[in-house]
Motif scaffolding. Structure first.
Motif, PDB file in Angstrom:
ATOM      1  N   ALA A  32      43.058  51.255  20.256  1.00 47.52           N
ATOM      2  CA  ALA A  32      44.227  52.177  21.461  1.00 47.52           C
ATOM      3  C   ALA A  32      43.120  53.495  21.313  1.00 47.52           C
ATOM      4  CB  ALA A  32      44.901  51.842  20.763  1.00 47.52           C
ATOM      5  N   GLU A  33      42.014  54.046  20.724  1.00 45.42           N
ATOM      6  CA  GLU A  33      42.231  55.637  19.894  1.00 45.42           C
ATOM      7  C   GLU A  33      40.788  55.590  21.247  1.00 45.42           C
ATOM      8  OE1 GLU A  33      40.889  57.011  16.834  1.00 45.42           O
ATOM      9  OE2 GLU A  33      43.239  56.967  15.600  1.00 45.42           O
ATOM     10  N   VAL A  34      39.489  55.015  21.376  1.00 42.63           N
ATOM     11  CA  VAL A  34      38.761  55.093  21.927  1.00 42.63           C
ATOM     12  C   VAL A  34      38.460  54.312  23.547  1.00 42.63           C
ATOM     13  CG1 VAL A  34      35.983  54.075  22.622  1.00 42.63           C
ATOM     14  CG2 VAL A  34      36.861  54.806  19.834  1.00 42.63           C
ATOM     15  N   CYS A  35      39.609  52.869  23.396  1.00 41.57           N
ATOM     16  CA  CYS A  35      39.595  52.461  25.044  1.00 41.57           C
ATOM     17  C   CYS A  35      40.396  52.788  25.875  1.00 41.57           C
ATOM     18  CB  CYS A  35      38.480  51.101  25.092  1.00 41.57           C
ATOM     19  SG  CYS A  35      37.257  50.813  23.832  1.00 41.57           S
ATOM     20  N   LEU A  85      33.821  54.292  11.372  1.00 42.40           N
ATOM     21  CA  LEU A  85      33.570  52.931  12.242  1.00 42.40           C
ATOM     22  C   LEU A  85      34.554  52.265  12.903  1.00 42.40           C
ATOM     23  CD1 LEU A  85      31.209  50.193  11.083  1.00 42.40           C
ATOM     24  CD2 LEU A  85      32.785  50.688   8.522  1.00 42.40           C
ATOM     25  N   THR A  86      35.882  52.159  11.977  1.00 41.85           N
ATOM     26  CA  THR A  86      36.873  51.761  13.212  1.00 41.85           C
ATOM     27  C   THR A  86      36.479  51.390  14.516  1.00 41.85           C
ATOM     28  OG1 THR A  86      37.925  51.707  10.719  1.00 41.85           O
ATOM     29  CG2 THR A  86      39.279  50.945  12.433  1.00 41.85           C
ATOM     30  N   ARG A  87      36.503  52.468  14.975  1.00 46.91           N
ATOM     31  CA  ARG A  87      35.906  53.567  16.598  1.00 46.91           C
ATOM     32  C   ARG A  87      35.250  53.203  16.969  1.00 46.91           C
ATOM     33  NH1 ARG A  87      39.184  58.384  14.592  1.00 46.91           N
ATOM     34  NH2 ARG A  87      37.150  58.782  13.637  1.00 46.91           N
ATOM     35  N   ARG A  88      34.265  52.788  16.096  1.00 48.25           N
ATOM     36  CA  ARG A  88      32.810  52.161  17.288  1.00 48.25           C
ATOM     37  C   ARG A  88      32.453  50.606  17.052  1.00 48.25           C
ATOM     38  NH1 ARG A  88      27.406  54.420  13.170  1.00 48.25           N
ATOM     39  NH2 ARG A  88      28.176  57.034  13.866  1.00 48.25           N
ATOM     40  N   LEU A  89      33.547  50.214  15.544  1.00 43.76           N
ATOM     41  CA  LEU A  89      34.066  48.653  15.478  1.00 43.76           C
ATOM     42  C   LEU A  89      35.379  48.615  16.788  1.00 43.76           C
ATOM     43  CD1 LEU A  89      34.775  47.445  12.446  1.00 43.76           C
ATOM     44  CD2 LEU A  89      33.197  46.608  13.939  1.00 43.76           C
ATOM     45  N   LEU A  92      32.516  48.017  19.738  1.00 44.94           N
ATOM     46  CA  LEU A  92      31.646  47.292  20.152  1.00 44.94           C
ATOM     47  C   LEU A  92      32.974  45.479  21.006  1.00 44.94           C
ATOM     48  CD1 LEU A  92      29.251  45.374  19.203  1.00 44.94           C
ATOM     49  CD2 LEU A  92      30.604  44.796  17.494  1.00 44.94           C
ATOM     50  N   ASN A  93      34.507  45.754  19.838  1.00 46.75           N
ATOM     51  CA  ASN A  93      35.106  44.565  20.511  1.00 46.75           C
ATOM     52  C   ASN A  93      35.091  44.783  22.453  1.00 46.75           C
ATOM     53  OD1 ASN A  93      37.649  43.014  19.150  1.00 46.75           O
ATOM     54  ND2 ASN A  93      37.733  43.404  20.874  1.00 46.75           N
ATOM     55  N   THR A  94      35.104  45.813  22.778  1.00 49.76           N
ATOM     56  CA  THR A  94      35.543  46.175  24.696  1.00 49.76           C
ATOM     57  C   THR A  94      34.753  45.337  24.885  1.00 49.76           C
ATOM     58  OG1 THR A  94      37.165  48.180  23.861  1.00 49.76           O
ATOM     59  CG2 THR A  94      36.607  47.613  26.088  1.00 49.76           C
ATOM     60  N   ARG A 124      35.357  53.981  29.267  1.00 46.93           N
ATOM     61  CA  ARG A 124      35.732  55.178  28.150  1.00 46.93           C
ATOM     62  C   ARG A 124      34.836  55.164  26.691  1.00 46.93           C
ATOM     63  NH1 ARG A 124      41.825  55.874  26.993  1.00 46.93           N
ATOM     64  NH2 ARG A 124      41.059  56.892  25.189  1.00 46.93           N
ATOM     65  N   MET A 125      34.773  53.673  26.279  1.00 47.96           N
ATOM     66  CA  MET A 125      33.826  53.716  25.468  1.00 47.96           C
ATOM     67  C   MET A 125      32.009  53.734  25.993  1.00 47.96           C
ATOM     68  SD  MET A 125      30.891  50.478  25.879  1.00 47.96           S
ATOM     69  CE  MET A 125      30.966  50.662  24.016  1.00 47.96           C
ATOM     70  N   LYS A 126      31.466  53.782  26.822  1.00 46.00           N
ATOM     71  CA  LYS A 126      30.793  53.849  27.286  1.00 46.00           C
ATOM     72  C   LYS A 126      30.348  55.388  27.444  1.00 46.00           C
ATOM     73  CE  LYS A 126      27.156  52.342  31.047  1.00 46.00           C
ATOM     74  NZ  LYS A 126      27.469  51.888  32.412  1.00 46.00           N
ATOM     75  N   ARG A 127      31.330  55.792  27.910  1.00 47.28           N
ATOM     76  CA  ARG A 127      31.206  57.410  27.549  1.00 47.28           C
ATOM     77  C   ARG A 127      31.035  57.884  26.109  1.00 47.28           C
ATOM     78  NH1 ARG A 127      34.861  57.521  31.665  1.00 47.28           N
ATOM     79  NH2 ARG A 127      36.260  57.836  30.610  1.00 47.28           N
ATOM     80  N   ALA A 128      32.004  57.472  25.579  1.00 52.72           N
ATOM     81  CA  ALA A 128      31.914  58.140  23.445  1.00 52.72           C
ATOM     82  C   ALA A 128      30.507  56.722  23.435  1.00 52.72           C
ATOM     83  CB  ALA A 128      33.416  57.112  23.182  1.00 52.72           C
TER      84      ALA A 128
END
Length: 298
Positions: A32-35, A85-89, A92-94, A124-128
């Motif tokens: 939710a935070e990243v994507c 680490l959780t945000r990176r995961l 990855l999930n998305t 969003r994840m691609k930018r981050a």
């Protein structure tokens, strides 16, 4: 690719079940935070496992406390706090879910509507985290090339997926990564690809879709393959992976309790392999439904 890494629940300690559920919520919050919230629909137990074991290897202590969230707004539940680490995961999930539906669309299956739920989150994840998107995209492209070449070798067919997981974990662990962690996650990634292919044997043979087991053995069905002369060879391939996992796991230092990781790797993977081989109430769809039911009960 999703849905196979699970705990062997009858042998799971209560403390580890509590941790597992809390880490599941933590990954959901990371997504939710990243994507964004819509991307949370793709949450998987596979990435929850990665969160459990990578936090331990990286020596990152996880803070767990009772909280509310969007889907649990009435009753509180134990949730792991998010960290980098959780945000990176979550990223990855998305990425995995988005490219999974992209692959379904290319194969002519229904996936356009489902992929729309993840389009904004993927951007969003691609930018981050462009590094994570690159790892997933490049290895999935290698996977597609192997499949288009009708590769019969189980090792070559599964190499790209195995390398993707190992490469991501090297990135996530940073200076905590070792050859043993790389080889462990390579073996797990290889197992994911091969167990998925074996589970889909009958469906892929009927549709004429790529499947390395079909090309290598060409049995009439999965049951015929495993009960015939080549069955021992297939079982040996999985037992060799379990040996690699045990050997590499024995050389990895864990700062915290490793009971949960051992349960998943040393009991959960063989359990799921047995279920796929025997056809006993297995398959990704059933496991996903159970996953949703478990989440609702919590």
């Amino acid at each position: 690719m999703f849905g196979y890494i699970r705990t062997d629940t009858p042998y799971l300690y209560i403390k580890d079940d509590t941790l597992y559920r809390a880490m599941y919520c933590g990954v959901c919050k990371g997504i939710a935070e990243v994507c964004g919230h819509s991307a949370r629909m793709g949450l998987s137990y596979d990435v929850t496992f990665l969160s459990v074991i990578l936090h331990n290897i990286a020596e990152i202590d996880v803070k767990i406390e009772k909280q509310h969230c969007l889907t649990h707004c009435i009753r509180t539940r134990m949730m792991a706090e998010t960290d980098e680490l959780t945000r990176r995961l979550g990223a990855l999930n998305t990425a995995l879910v988005y490219y999974k539906y992209t692959d379904d669309i290319m194969d002519g299956d229904k996936g356009r509507g489902k992929r729309l739920w993840f389009k904004k989150g993927f951007k969003r994840m691609k930018r981050a985290y462009p590094e994570i998107e690159k790892i997933v995209r490049e290895n999935l492209a290698r996977q597609e090339q192997a499949e288009k070449a009708n590769t019969e070798s189980l090792d070559r067919a599964s190499d790209a997926t195995a390398n993707m997981l190992a490469e991501f974990c090297d990135y996530a662990l940073g200076d905590k990564a070792t050859p043993y962690t790389h080889n462990l996650f390579y073996a797990v990634g290889k197992w994911i690809y091969l167990i998925d292919a074996l589970d889909d044997y009958d469906k892929d043979k009927k549709k004429g879709a790529y499947n390395p087991f079909v090309l290598a053995y060409n049995a009439e069905s999965k049951e015929a393959l495993l009960s015939g002369k080549d069955g021992d060879e297939v079982r040996y391939a999985f037992n060799a992976l379990f040996y690699d996992i045990r050997e590499n796991l024995s050389h990895i230092n864990f700062r915290f309790n490793r009971d949960l990781s051992d349960n998943i790797l040393l009991r959960g993977l063989p359990m799921m392999t047995k279920k796929v081989m025997t056809g006993c109430a297995c398959g990704k769809k059933k496991d996903r439904k159970q996953s949703s039911a478990d989440t609702d009960k919590r």
